[in-house]
Design an enzyme around this catalytic site. Structure first.
Site, mmCIF file in Angstrom:
data_model
loop_
_atom_site.group_PDB
_atom_site.id
_atom_site.type_symbol
_atom_site.label_atom_id
_atom_site.label_comp_id
_atom_site.label_asym_id
_atom_site.label_seq_id
_atom_site.Cartn_x
_atom_site.Cartn_y
_atom_site.Cartn_z
ATOM 1 N N GLU B 60 0.801 -1.230 0.000
ATOM 2 C CA GLU B 60 0.000 0.000 0.000
ATOM 3 C C GLU B 60 0.831 1.276 0.000
ATOM 4 O O GLU B 60 0.413 2.288 -0.558
ATOM 5 C CB GLU B 60 -0.983 -0.011 1.167
ATOM 6 C CG GLU B 60 -2.184 -0.927 0.984
ATOM 7 C CD GLU B 60 -1.891 -2.391 1.268
ATOM 8 O OE1 GLU B 60 -0.781 -2.689 1.784
ATOM 9 O OE2 GLU B 60 -2.747 -3.254 1.002
ATOM 10 N N ASP B 85 -8.783 0.664 6.487
ATOM 11 C CA ASP B 85 -7.963 0.145 7.594
ATOM 12 C C ASP B 85 -6.484 0.039 7.186
ATOM 13 O O ASP B 85 -5.594 0.116 8.025
ATOM 14 C CB ASP B 85 -8.457 -1.238 8.010
ATOM 15 C CG ASP B 85 -9.975 -1.292 8.152
ATOM 16 O OD1 ASP B 85 -10.443 -1.431 9.280
ATOM 17 O OD2 ASP B 85 -10.688 -1.179 7.124
ATOM 18 N N HIS B 129 -11.034 -4.645 8.912
ATOM 19 C CA HIS B 129 -11.622 -4.413 7.583
ATOM 20 C C HIS B 129 -12.936 -3.633 7.668
ATOM 21 O O HIS B 129 -13.710 -3.643 6.720
ATOM 22 C CB HIS B 129 -11.932 -5.750 6.883
ATOM 23 C CG HIS B 129 -10.763 -6.383 6.189
ATOM 24 N ND1 HIS B 129 -9.619 -6.741 6.847
ATOM 25 C CD2 HIS B 129 -10.568 -6.739 4.898
ATOM 26 C CE1 HIS B 129 -8.780 -7.301 5.985
ATOM 27 N NE2 HIS B 129 -9.322 -7.301 4.794
#
Lengths: 286, 325
Positions: B60, B85, B129
């Site tokens: 990410e 998240d 999540h």
């Protein structure tokens, strides 16, 4: 701050144009100069003045010049490589033929962001160069990795990697020229580990008590790239008089810009609120 | 035309990619499979090619950072952070890099990047999540935060997010993807900082964010059955926030319930309540009521998750408390 690593930035940026990008580090002043930033704007920024490259809001650790493809020094160790990967993605997507280079210290080489950028560059075959500067110290701590380990690690991601003597301009330039050509011709990323002990400490005025005195003396002398450059026959077009002229010219320009920077105006208080957004409709910015 | 939020986002991505060749889409699974778990990017790689619809590794920091770097140098990336998240593993690139480029480079930079991300509980996806996290994002100067609650807003706000020049986090509530409404055809752009009146009313204002705007509308319907006229306001964008729109409604009704799926401390509910208390004190006939999730992680088990998420009856109860004051 960049003393004894000059050959790295100069060798790395020589074959780049303003359409190529660099993302710099915590020690970014040398990268700025090598990438073509004007000394005047730079000095004013280092002094945090209104007419500095970043209007005094970036300062030493965030100096940037978009017009030169200099995407910023970075106060976050390892912050730059993902950004440089994005710039490489732009060059690739728009087909500009440009390349993007991330400068990375030996300390930053351990950051996860660097590993992520290495991986992304390989997966997306980005025109990117990972320009490691192994100057032996991560802040105040000696990097225990043997020379070459950083390049080896980068190479294990699946890109060509090479180790060069960071105080040998010609060696750095040769490696970078090859890497830049590879990037421009669609050959993907390259990693270069340039080794050269840093001359100064982590910050201005750092007494470097953590370094062995004799070793520091030896490293300072052996690591100076200029005598080695001048001793090389490829630099023989420069005679002693010409070198002295260049030195005088540079010192005069430094004196002029430093003086100008110290006398320049601070940003006015209203500048606190400008350039947070391109546009914003809300009380938070009123 | 009637469509779901999921379809509206997919359609807008198609339209914006066709409109501007600098728009690219990047993220995990965006080009492979069926366009991600919810099919949001389905059809894009076939139409625009994998050079513009880019599958990335599950990294990410590289996704967000590279999207920022690409935006800084001339593209208009729409990057997907699969779940909000995952900010936990890449926050630096948003907080210290993207959000600050323009300011710390003295106005030299434009960073037109959109980070699309899924938020919210209700699907049994548990603590890592299901979070909301947009209050944390709205607190960061230099980025804008958007959270649509119906398909029309999703289309208009996403088009605006892609076309304007600042970094935007576009929060998609996963429990709303299949909800449908009429969506204007053709070019449809909604400027940021304009709240939408979901239901008009005169007795009390229910200000709901993201999915909570939908629940607030259901609460308004229940209150109507008791003869109470509730107005429902959806701010739609959290930064910038249309405080004036909320104040105008409270000036009319004199009572306010803010409904926010965030955890309560430093939530958007707190921010909106503070703004109305500060600038609309004279309008108020009762204390402002905040309906939020509790100060706990999101539990996976459906029986506890149901307790966690604010419900229609929580909103009705808060409204009655304000009305009975």
């Amino acid at each position: 701050m960049y003393r004894n690593q000059e050959a790295i930035a100069v060798g790395a940026c020589l074959d780049m144009t303003s359409d190529d990008y660099i993302a710099s580090t915590h020690r970014g002043h040398g990268h700025c100069i090598a990438k073509g930033c004007e000394l005047e704007g730079m000095m004013l920024e280092l002094a945090c003045k209104e007419d500095g490259l970043c209007n005094g809001k970036g300062g030493s650790m965030h100096i940037a010049d978009m017009s030169k493809g200099m995407l910023g020094a970075n106060a976050i160790v390892g912050g730059g490589p993902p950004i440089a990967a994005g710039a490489a993605l732009t060059a690739k997507t728009l087909g500009t033929g440009g390349v993007s280079m991330a400068f990375i210290g030996d300390g930053a080489s351990d950051q996860g962001t660097v590993a992520e950028a290495l991986n992304l560059a390989v997966v997306l075959e980005l025109p990117m160069i990972f320009m490691y500067e192994n100057n032996f110290y991560a802040e105040f701590t000696r990097n225990p990795k043997p020379e070459g380990r950083i390049a080896e690690r980068a190479g294990s991601f699946g890109m060509p990697s090479v180790v060069v003597d960071g105080s040998d301009f010609f060696a750095v330039h040769r490696a970078c020229r090859e890497a830049i050509e590879r990037g421009r011709s669609g050959g993907g990323p390259t990693a270069i580990e340039a080794v050269s002990a840093r001359y100064y400490g982590h910050f201005e005025g750092d007494p470097q008590a953590y370094r062995d005195e004799a070793e520091l003396r030896e490293q300072r002398e052996a690591g100076d790239p200029l005598p080695r450059f001048l001793a090389d026959e490829r630099a023989s077009v420069l005679d002693a008089a010409r070198v002295a002229d260049i030195d005088a010219e540079i010192f005069a320009e430094l004196d002029r810009t430093v003086e100008l920077a110290l006398a320049a105006a601070d940003p006015t208080p209203d500048k606190l609120y400008t350039d947070v957004y391109v546009s914003y409709e809300g009380r938070a910015m009123q | 035309m009637k469509m779901s939020i999921r379809e509206a986002i997919n359609l807008t991505l198609h339209e914006e990619m066709a409109r501007d060749s600098r728009v690219i889409v990047m993220g995990e699974d965006v080009a492979s499979g069926q366009g991600g778990v919810y099919g949001i990017t389905a059809g894009l790689p076939e139409k625009f090619g994998v050079a513009r619809v880019i599958d990335t590794p599950i990294t990410e920091s590289a996704i967000v950072g590279a999207a920022g770097g690409a935006a800084l140098t001339g593209l208009r990336p729409v990057a997907e952070l699969m779940f909000v998240d995952f900010l936990g593993v890449c926050l630096d690139q948003l907080l210290n890099q993207i959000a600050k480029f323009r300011y710390m480079f003295g106005g030299q930079a434009r960073t037109p990047v959109v980070i699309r991300t899924m938020i919210g509980a209700g699907e049994g996806t548990g603590p890592q999540h299901s979070q909301i996290l947009y209050p944390m994002l709205a607190a960061i100067p230099g980025i804008k935060v958007v959270a649509p609650s119906n398909a029309a807003d999703a289309k208009g706000l996403l088009a605006e997010a892609i076309r304007q020049d600042d970094p935007v986090v576009f929060c998609e509530h996963k429990a709303l993807y299949m909800t449908e409404c009429d969506v204007p055809e053709g070019d449809y752009v909604i400027p940021f900082g304009r709240a939408r009146t979901v239901v008009e009313g005169s007795d009390i204002t229910l200000c709901g964010l993201s999915r909570m705007a939908v629940l607030a509308a259901e609460a308004a319907a229940q209150l109507a059955a008791d003869g109470i006229s509730a107005e429902v306001i959806d701010p739609r964008t959290l930064s910038p926030l249309d405080e004036q729109g909320i104040l105008d409604s409270v000036a009319k009704t004199g009572r306010l319930v803010v409904v926010d799926e965030s955890n309560p401390l430093c939530s958007m509910a707190s921010e909106i309540a503070a703004a109305v208390a500060e600038f609309g004190f004279d309008y108020l006939d009762a204390p402002i009521q905040r309906v939020t999730a509790p100060h706990t992680p999101v539990p996976a088990t459906p029986c506890l998750e149901k307790e966690y998420v604010p419900s229609v009856s929580d909103i009705v109860e808060a409204a009655k408390k304000a009305l009975d004051y």
